[in-house]
Design a protein around this motif. Sequence first.
Motif, PDB file in Angstrom:
ATOM      1  N   SER A   1       0.853  -1.193   0.000  1.00 10.70           N
ATOM      2  CA  SER A   1       0.000   0.000   0.000  1.00 10.70           C
ATOM      3  C   SER A   1       0.888   1.243   0.000  1.00 10.70           C
ATOM      4  O   SER A   1       2.049   1.196   0.420  1.00 10.70           O
ATOM      5  CB  SER A   1      -0.944   0.014   1.205  1.00 10.70           C
ATOM      6  OG  SER A   1      -0.213  -0.049   2.411  1.00 10.70           O
ATOM      7  N   ALA A   2       0.321   2.337  -0.482  1.00 12.64           N
ATOM      8  CA  ALA A   2       1.085   3.584  -0.614  1.00 12.64           C
ATOM      9  C   ALA A   2       0.220   4.759  -0.196  1.00 12.64           C
ATOM     10  O   ALA A   2      -0.997   4.751  -0.369  1.00 12.64           O
ATOM     11  CB  ALA A   2       1.571   3.779  -2.046  1.00 12.64           C
ATOM     12  N   ASP A   3       0.872   5.768   0.377  1.00 10.78           N
ATOM     13  CA  ASP A   3       0.237   7.059   0.651  1.00 10.78           C
ATOM     14  C   ASP A   3       0.908   8.089  -0.245  1.00 10.78           C
ATOM     15  O   ASP A   3       2.141   8.144  -0.326  1.00 10.78           O
ATOM     16  CB  ASP A   3       0.417   7.464   2.120  1.00 10.78           C
ATOM     17  CG  ASP A   3      -0.252   6.480   3.062  1.00 10.78           C
ATOM     18  OD1 ASP A   3      -1.435   6.182   2.843  1.00 10.78           O
ATOM     19  OD2 ASP A   3       0.412   6.009   4.006  1.00 10.78           O
ATOM     20  N   MET A   4       0.107   8.917  -0.892  1.00  7.38           N
ATOM     21  CA  MET A   4       0.649   9.890  -1.842  1.00  7.38           C
ATOM     22  C   MET A   4       0.087  11.273  -1.525  1.00  7.38           C
ATOM     23  O   MET A   4      -1.075  11.404  -1.130  1.00  7.38           O
ATOM     24  CB  MET A   4       0.295   9.491  -3.272  1.00  7.38           C
ATOM     25  CG  MET A   4       1.013  10.297  -4.337  1.00  7.38           C
ATOM     26  SD  MET A   4       1.037   9.488  -5.945  1.00  7.38           S
ATOM     27  CE  MET A   4      -0.658   9.610  -6.439  1.00  7.38           C
ATOM     28  N   HIS A   5       0.937  12.280  -1.667  1.00  7.92           N
ATOM     29  CA  HIS A   5       0.494  13.662  -1.484  1.00  7.92           C
ATOM     30  C   HIS A   5       0.371  14.311  -2.852  1.00  7.92           C
ATOM     31  O   HIS A   5       1.327  14.357  -3.624  1.00  7.92           O
ATOM     32  CB  HIS A   5       1.504  14.440  -0.626  1.00  7.92           C
ATOM     33  CG  HIS A   5       1.223  15.918  -0.596  1.00  7.92           C
ATOM     34  ND1 HIS A   5       2.099  16.854  -1.112  1.00  7.92           N
ATOM     35  CD2 HIS A   5       0.162  16.614  -0.142  1.00  7.92           C
ATOM     36  CE1 HIS A   5       1.582  18.067  -0.966  1.00  7.92           C
ATOM     37  NE2 HIS A   5       0.409  17.951  -0.384  1.00  7.92           N
ATOM     38  N   LEU A   6      -0.831  14.816  -3.135  1.00 12.24           N
ATOM     39  CA  LEU A   6      -1.109  15.457  -4.413  1.00 12.24           C
ATOM     40  C   LEU A   6      -1.342  16.937  -4.181  1.00 12.24           C
ATOM     41  O   LEU A   6      -2.149  17.319  -3.328  1.00 12.24           O
ATOM     42  CB  LEU A   6      -2.350  14.827  -5.056  1.00 12.24           C
ATOM     43  CG  LEU A   6      -2.810  15.421  -6.391  1.00 12.24           C
ATOM     44  CD1 LEU A   6      -1.838  15.054  -7.505  1.00 12.24           C
ATOM     45  CD2 LEU A   6      -4.212  14.925  -6.736  1.00 12.24           C
TER      46      LEU A   6
END
Length: 443
Positions: free
Chosen positions: A183-188
């Motif tokens: 799983s990944a967390d991304m900041h957009l």
Amino acid sequence: MTDLYQSQRAMRNMRRAALQRGVVAVLDVGTSKIACLVLKFENAEGGRDDGLGSLAGQSQFRVIGAATTRSRGVRFGEIDAMAETERAIRTAVQAAQKMAQTRVDHVIACFSGAHPRSYGLAGEIELHDGQVSEQDVARVLAACEVPDYGPGRDALHAHPVNFAIDHRTGFGDPRGHVGNRLSADMHLLTIDTAAVQNLIYCIRRCDLEIAGLASSAYVSGLASLVEDEQELGAACIDMGGGATGISIFIKKHMIFAESVRMGGDHVTSDISKGLQVPLVTAERIKTIHGGVHATGMDDREMIEIGANSGDWEKDRRRVSRTELIGIMRPRVEEILEEVRAILDAAGFDQLPSQQIVLTGGASQIPGLDGLAARILGQNVRLGRPLRVQGLPQAATGSAFSSTVGLCLFAAHPQDEWWDFEIPAERYPARSLRRAVKWFKDNW
């Protein structure tokens, strides 16, 4: 979404091509000044440094040309008068080229306006082979559900900030690790399309090509926060002329960015109206005599206004420093209160470390760090940008944090979503056709 992905990759390829030629310019388009630095890259391929991104290449560089000019036609960090801004950019770039004795065709630009907005994205996939490959990283980033951030806005940055494998979290680079689920967390970070279109059009009118774009709040944090602050959690407050950028970092990644449409120029404007003097005189008075803390001595310290209005009596007016501080302090407090509200909304008080670093030209007002400590929290310090090889002494102050940060952004780019080869069949179902119009038009 395919167009967005391909367009950002095209911009990255243009940046790499510029680095291979060995020379690229960085351009900081601000409300009060426009700064241009010409960078000479010694080794465009470079090695790899774990602290500065796992995929993006690193480069050694030095500054061979630098120039600054007064900004014209820019309000709140956004272009207001195209022709005036074009002349100012041409002036800065030509002076930097003359000093570097070379011509530059590609620039990497940053800006402080355009209403930045942050989103946290999450994605999760099953691992087919039990071991994380680069293709798996690409698939999990493509699996992140992109929010509907509305028409008229575009994605500027998309950083993967954390990876987790099964029950283990906190991976910066998961490749090679064994597990069943990734799983990944991304900041957009999204920005207002029209403001950036204007900037790109203006730069292209100067016969230059855009090789990269960055948010001023982001690059100021790269330059002003030390490694421990970026790792443990810190906020960078970049107080510019027309806008104040706020960025929050943790684990060496930006997780939030926002801006307040007020800055040092608003303080100057208040002085101009309060003392009835021209803006140039108000700026000089603010720079030499300004402050936010009044003491008993300030009642007796008289400031000679020295305006050139032609009226001798009016030009010989004198005001006490206490009166000047009484004009400046309310506006500075208003800016800091706005910053405090944004930090609270972002959940900054939940971070393990709550260090706040003030930088930017307007942060040099005497006593500002003490006032900020009372409004924002106790852990406040004034920040200066990192020393970069070849940087002239005049460009080492707080006002050049975003300019120096842009150099670091050019040489040490962090991984972004479009750095990975994402197969077409793995794109999420949600369409981003509305969001890619700017990239279609400009690339």
